[in-house]
Write a protein that holds these residues in place. Structure first.
Motif, PDB file in Angstrom:
ATOM      1  N   MET A  83       0.831  -1.204   0.000  1.00 59.00           N
ATOM      2  CA  MET A  83       0.000   0.000   0.000  1.00 59.00           C
ATOM      3  C   MET A  83       0.866   1.255   0.000  1.00 59.00           C
ATOM      4  O   MET A  83       0.538   2.251  -0.656  1.00 59.00           O
ATOM      5  N   ILE A  84       1.996   1.217   0.704  1.00 61.53           N
ATOM      6  CA  ILE A  84       2.923   2.354   0.696  1.00 61.53           C
ATOM      7  C   ILE A  84       3.504   2.548  -0.704  1.00 61.53           C
ATOM      8  O   ILE A  84       3.546   3.656  -1.238  1.00 61.53           O
ATOM      9  N   GLY A  85       3.964   1.441  -1.307  1.00 62.36           N
ATOM     10  CA  GLY A  85       4.520   1.521  -2.652  1.00 62.36           C
ATOM     11  C   GLY A  85       3.506   1.981  -3.674  1.00 62.36           C
ATOM     12  O   GLY A  85       3.833   2.729  -4.602  1.00 62.36           O
ATOM     13  N   SER A  86       2.269   1.566  -3.522  1.00 62.73           N
ATOM     14  CA  SER A  86       1.220   1.942  -4.459  1.00 62.73           C
ATOM     15  C   SER A  86       0.947   3.445  -4.410  1.00 62.73           C
ATOM     16  O   SER A  86       0.784   4.099  -5.445  1.00 62.73           O
ATOM     17  N   TRP A  87       0.901   3.992  -3.204  1.00 67.66           N
ATOM     18  CA  TRP A  87       0.703   5.445  -3.077  1.00 67.66           C
ATOM     19  C   TRP A  87       1.878   6.193  -3.709  1.00 67.66           C
ATOM     20  O   TRP A  87       1.687   7.178  -4.432  1.00 67.66           O
ATOM     21  N   ALA A  88       3.107   5.742  -3.456  1.00 68.29           N
ATOM     22  CA  ALA A  88       4.292   6.397  -4.017  1.00 68.29           C
ATOM     23  C   ALA A  88       4.300   6.308  -5.540  1.00 68.29           C
ATOM     24  O   ALA A  88       4.673   7.260  -6.232  1.00 68.29           O
ATOM     25  N   GLY A  89       3.877   5.159  -6.091  1.00 68.63           N
ATOM     26  CA  GLY A  89       3.814   5.004  -7.536  1.00 68.63           C
ATOM     27  C   GLY A  89       2.805   5.946  -8.164  1.00 68.63           C
ATOM     28  O   GLY A  89       3.044   6.510  -9.241  1.00 68.63           O
ATOM     29  N   ALA A  90       1.677   6.142  -7.512  1.00 68.80           N
ATOM     30  CA  ALA A  90       0.670   7.083  -8.012  1.00 68.80           C
ATOM     31  C   ALA A  90       1.206   8.505  -8.009  1.00 68.80           C
ATOM     32  O   ALA A  90       0.932   9.296  -8.924  1.00 68.80           O
ATOM     33  N   PHE A  91       1.987   8.837  -6.997  1.00 66.27           N
ATOM     34  CA  PHE A  91       2.610  10.164  -6.943  1.00 66.27           C
ATOM     35  C   PHE A  91       3.620  10.329  -8.085  1.00 66.27           C
ATOM     36  O   PHE A  91       3.661  11.355  -8.760  1.00 66.27           O
ATOM     37  N   GLY A  92       4.448   9.300  -8.316  1.00 59.54           N
ATOM     38  CA  GLY A  92       5.464   9.378  -9.355  1.00 59.54           C
ATOM     39  C   GLY A  92       4.898   9.376 -10.765  1.00 59.54           C
ATOM     40  O   GLY A  92       5.532   9.892 -11.694  1.00 59.54           O
ATOM     41  N   MET A 201      -6.364   9.745  -6.489  1.00 56.54           N
ATOM     42  CA  MET A 201      -7.424  10.690  -6.148  1.00 56.54           C
ATOM     43  C   MET A 201      -6.849  12.013  -5.653  1.00 56.54           C
ATOM     44  O   MET A 201      -7.444  13.073  -5.825  1.00 56.54           O
ATOM     45  N   GLN A 202      -5.676  11.959  -5.035  1.00 59.88           N
ATOM     46  CA  GLN A 202      -5.013  13.183  -4.592  1.00 59.88           C
ATOM     47  C   GLN A 202      -4.435  13.970  -5.757  1.00 59.88           C
ATOM     48  O   GLN A 202      -4.438  15.203  -5.745  1.00 59.88           O
ATOM     49  N   PHE A 203      -3.911  13.257  -6.766  1.00 65.38           N
ATOM     50  CA  PHE A 203      -3.130  13.910  -7.815  1.00 65.38           C
ATOM     51  C   PHE A 203      -3.836  13.979  -9.165  1.00 65.38           C
ATOM     52  O   PHE A 203      -3.275  14.491 -10.132  1.00 65.38           O
TER      53      PHE A 203
END
Length: 265
Positions: A83-92, A201-203
């Motif tokens: 879940m941490i990696g998934s959030w970071a991937g969405a940011f990148g 959803m954030q980005f």
């Protein structure tokens, strides 16, 4: 609007169909179909794909859970780093040019086919120690933390479920039986995808009406896929999906390399 809704539904069916039949690879087909058939941007397709993969995987996990082949501890072990990696991937995702991402996606598709072809031999090659499949001691949590992070990053960056890595890891690293690996994989994909959904959803933004149509197609495909082994042999299904995936990968790489080189507008 009706035409776009129909195209959205058609692009969603392969996601659920392959997820239900194999526990892997649904979004691998769905993302390029949403980009090129439904006409979405890659960011929107990735965000929608994660929502659809999460929902479809939950349906599939429930189906397998009723049969008693989902291992909750393994799902938790993969998912906390995933879940941490998934959030970071969405940011990148938003920091990289779309054509570059689509070329990388095409290369990922080819990698997926190699891994999924290898799965045919997993039952013979799997580890002898099945303690992770039965008791899941602390050492098993350590084994899968890094794998979960890699799977999660790919999940958020490309909008793919990551089951093509999870299923082999469950069988080879943790000694899971094949059916338990598929059922547990669907649970893991559901949990990891939540992190990517939050990130996107954030980005970015989502067209909720189109999402509903793609989701309808995906859930339909999932329910068919779970029961597919009674209609079509796994060998035939594997050959069909392999051919489609390789064709999509080649198209993605060729078209987007041409765009990067300035040969296509």
């Amino acid at each position: 609007m009706i035409e776009q809704a129909l195209r959205a539904m058609l692009s969603g069916i392969p996601i659920g169909l392959q997820l239900g039949a194999t526990g892997t690879g649904g979004a691998i087909l769905g993302v390029p179909l949403m980009v090129y058939i439904a006409g979405m941007s890659l960011q929107q397709a990735a965000a929608m794909s994660l929502m659809i993969v999460a929902t479809s995987s939950l349906v599939g996990a429930w189906e397998y859970g009723r049969k008693g082949v989902v291992k909750p501890k393994a799902a938790a072990a993969f998912s906390w780093t995933g879940m941490i990696g998934s959030w970071a991937g969405a940011f990148g995702h938003r920091l990289v040019r779309e054509e570059v991402l689509l070329v990388l996606f095409g290369l990922l598709l080819l990698l997926v086919r190699i891994v999924m072809a290898r799965q045919r031999h997993l039952a013979a090659d799997r580890a002898d120690d099945e303690s992770c499949a039965t008791r899941f001691p602390r050492t098993c949590w350590v084994k899968v933390g890094g794998i979960g992070l890699i799977v999660g990053t790919l999940n958020g960056l490309f909008g793919v479920g990551g089951g093509f890595m999870v299923v082999p890891a469950l069988i080879l690293v943790l000694g899971f039986p094949a059916r338990a690996a598929i059922g547990t994989s669907l649970t893991i994909i559901f949990l990891i995808s939540i992190g990517g959904v939050i990130g996107h959803m954030q980005f970015g933004h989502v067209d909720w009406s189109l999402l509903g149509y793609v989701l309808l197609g995906s859930v339909t495909g999932m329910l068919l896929g779970v029961r597919l082994d009674t209609w079509v042999s796994p060998t035939v299904m594997g050959r069909v999906t392999a051919s489609i995936t390789i064709c999509i990968a080649g198209t993605l790489i060729a078209v987007n390399l041409a765009k990067l080189a300035g040969w296509l507008g």
